[in-house]
Design a protein around this motif. Structure first.
Motif, PDB file in Angstrom:
ATOM      1  N   VAL A   9      37.123  55.860  33.971  1.00 26.00           N
ATOM      2  CA  VAL A   9      37.655  54.592  34.446  1.00 26.00           C
ATOM      3  C   VAL A   9      38.698  54.106  33.450  1.00 26.00           C
ATOM      4  CG1 VAL A   9      37.080  52.224  35.039  1.00 26.00           C
ATOM      5  CG2 VAL A   9      35.481  54.041  35.582  1.00 26.00           C
ATOM      6  N   SER A  10      39.877  53.786  33.941  1.00 20.57           N
ATOM      7  CA  SER A  10      40.953  53.331  33.065  1.00 20.57           C
ATOM      8  C   SER A  10      40.827  51.840  32.774  1.00 20.57           C
ATOM      9  CB  SER A  10      42.317  53.623  33.691  1.00 20.57           C
ATOM     10  OG  SER A  10      42.540  52.746  34.760  1.00 20.57           O
ATOM     11  N   ASN A  11      41.482  51.418  31.714  1.00 25.13           N
ATOM     12  CA  ASN A  11      41.505  49.998  31.363  1.00 25.13           C
ATOM     13  C   ASN A  11      42.175  49.174  32.455  1.00 25.13           C
ATOM     14  OD1 ASN A  11      40.235  50.421  28.931  1.00 25.13           O
ATOM     15  ND2 ASN A  11      42.150  50.702  27.822  1.00 25.13           N
ATOM     16  N   LEU A  12      43.124  49.767  33.155  1.00 29.30           N
ATOM     17  CA  LEU A  12      43.800  49.074  34.259  1.00 29.30           C
ATOM     18  C   LEU A  12      42.802  48.694  35.339  1.00 29.30           C
ATOM     19  CD1 LEU A  12      46.336  48.160  35.833  1.00 29.30           C
ATOM     20  CD2 LEU A  12      46.483  50.487  36.698  1.00 29.30           C
ATOM     21  N   TYR A  13      41.923  49.618  35.704  1.00 27.88           N
ATOM     22  CA  TYR A  13      40.924  49.334  36.734  1.00 27.88           C
ATOM     23  C   TYR A  13      39.958  48.252  36.273  1.00 27.88           C
ATOM     24  CZ  TYR A  13      42.395  53.595  39.196  1.00 27.88           C
ATOM     25  OH  TYR A  13      43.106  54.557  39.871  1.00 27.88           O
ATOM     26  N   ILE A  14      39.551  48.302  35.025  1.00 34.59           N
ATOM     27  CA  ILE A  14      38.637  47.290  34.495  1.00 34.59           C
ATOM     28  C   ILE A  14      39.309  45.915  34.548  1.00 34.59           C
ATOM     29  CG2 ILE A  14      37.400  46.499  32.442  1.00 34.59           C
ATOM     30  CD1 ILE A  14      37.056  49.520  31.746  1.00 34.59           C
ATOM     31  N   ALA A  15      40.575  45.857  34.162  1.00 33.35           N
ATOM     32  CA  ALA A  15      41.310  44.586  34.199  1.00 33.35           C
ATOM     33  C   ALA A  15      41.437  44.076  35.632  1.00 33.35           C
ATOM     34  CB  ALA A  15      42.691  44.759  33.575  1.00 33.35           C
ATOM     35  N   GLN A  16      41.675  44.957  36.596  1.00 30.71           N
ATOM     36  CA  GLN A  16      41.787  44.543  38.001  1.00 30.71           C
ATOM     37  C   GLN A  16      40.482  43.925  38.484  1.00 30.71           C
ATOM     38  OE1 GLN A  16      42.960  48.044  40.167  1.00 30.71           O
ATOM     39  NE2 GLN A  16      45.121  47.820  39.654  1.00 30.71           N
ATOM     40  N   ILE A  17      39.354  44.522  38.123  1.00 29.15           N
ATOM     41  CA  ILE A  17      38.061  44.015  38.566  1.00 29.15           C
ATOM     42  C   ILE A  17      37.740  42.698  37.864  1.00 29.15           C
ATOM     43  CG2 ILE A  17      35.590  44.508  38.738  1.00 29.15           C
ATOM     44  CD1 ILE A  17      37.507  46.229  40.536  1.00 29.15           C
ATOM     45  N   LYS A  18      38.084  42.593  36.583  1.00 31.65           N
ATOM     46  CA  LYS A  18      37.845  41.338  35.864  1.00 31.65           C
ATOM     47  C   LYS A  18      38.661  40.206  36.485  1.00 31.65           C
ATOM     48  CE  LYS A  18      37.196  41.390  31.316  1.00 31.65           C
ATOM     49  NZ  LYS A  18      37.448  41.686  29.892  1.00 31.65           N
ATOM     50  N   LYS A  19      39.912  40.482  36.863  1.00 34.33           N
ATOM     51  CA  LYS A  19      40.737  39.472  37.526  1.00 34.33           C
ATOM     52  C   LYS A  19      40.136  39.086  38.869  1.00 34.33           C
ATOM     53  CE  LYS A  19      45.250  40.603  35.582  1.00 34.33           C
ATOM     54  NZ  LYS A  19      46.583  41.149  35.878  1.00 34.33           N
ATOM     55  N   LYS A  20      39.625  40.081  39.590  1.00 38.49           N
ATOM     56  CA  LYS A  20      39.024  39.838  40.894  1.00 38.49           C
ATOM     57  C   LYS A  20      37.807  38.915  40.775  1.00 38.49           C
ATOM     58  CE  LYS A  20      37.484  42.511  44.887  1.00 38.49           C
ATOM     59  NZ  LYS A  20      37.252  43.869  45.385  1.00 38.49           N
ATOM     60  N   GLY A  22      37.538  36.656  38.464  1.00 34.81           N
ATOM     61  CA  GLY A  22      37.977  35.400  37.870  1.00 34.81           C
ATOM     62  C   GLY A  22      37.747  35.324  36.369  1.00 34.81           C
ATOM     63  N   LEU A  23      37.566  36.470  35.736  1.00 34.77           N
ATOM     64  CA  LEU A  23      37.360  36.500  34.291  1.00 34.77           C
ATOM     65  C   LEU A  23      38.688  36.550  33.552  1.00 34.77           C
ATOM     66  CD1 LEU A  23      34.459  39.095  34.214  1.00 34.77           C
ATOM     67  CD2 LEU A  23      34.276  36.630  33.944  1.00 34.77           C
ATOM     68  N   ASP A  24      38.668  36.101  32.304  1.00 39.49           N
ATOM     69  CA  ASP A  24      39.869  36.096  31.474  1.00 39.49           C
ATOM     70  C   ASP A  24      40.244  37.522  31.087  1.00 39.49           C
ATOM     71  OD1 ASP A  24      41.957  34.975  29.999  1.00 39.49           O
ATOM     72  OD2 ASP A  24      40.753  34.983  28.162  1.00 39.49           O
ATOM     73  N   VAL A  25      41.505  37.839  31.228  1.00 40.75           N
ATOM     74  CA  VAL A  25      42.026  39.155  30.870  1.00 40.75           C
ATOM     75  C   VAL A  25      43.113  38.943  29.835  1.00 40.75           C
ATOM     76  CG1 VAL A  25      43.135  41.246  31.735  1.00 40.75           C
ATOM     77  CG2 VAL A  25      41.520  40.016  33.175  1.00 40.75           C
ATOM     78  N   GLY A  26      43.119  39.750  28.794  1.00 39.57           N
ATOM     79  CA  GLY A  26      44.109  39.615  27.737  1.00 39.57           C
ATOM     80  C   GLY A  26      45.522  39.863  28.230  1.00 39.57           C
ATOM     81  N   GLU A  27      46.477  39.451  27.415  1.00 36.91           N
ATOM     82  CA  GLU A  27      47.890  39.622  27.766  1.00 36.91           C
ATOM     83  C   GLU A  27      48.281  41.090  27.695  1.00 36.91           C
ATOM     84  OE1 GLU A  27      52.232  38.140  26.120  1.00 36.91           O
ATOM     85  OE2 GLU A  27      50.411  37.124  25.468  1.00 36.91           O
TER      86      GLU A  27
END
Length: 60
Positions: A9-20, A22-27
């Motif tokens: 699992v890539s960091n991109l996928y993790i960031a997409q799910i965190k955004k979905k 409503g969690l904070d995602v780093g810049e």
């Protein structure tokens, strides 16, 4: 993720799910060079694995 589910699992996928969720995602400092750059979408199988991992670590 690889040890638990056998999925890479890539960091991109993790960031997409965190955004979905409503969690904070780093810049993101690796911004695309063009405005309409395509991003791969996370598969449902990987999305479920990421959700389970976030629940396991108490993030959601």
């Amino acid at each position: 993720m690889l040890e638990q589910t056998g999925l890479k699992v890539s960091n991109l996928y993790i960031a997409q799910i965190k955004k979905k969720c409503g969690l904070d995602v780093g810049e993101n400092f690796n911004l695309p060079k063009s405005e309409n750059a395509k991003q791969p979408k996370c598969t449902p199988e990987k999305e479920e694995a990421i959700m389970q991992a976030l629940k396991h670590f108490g993030i959601i």
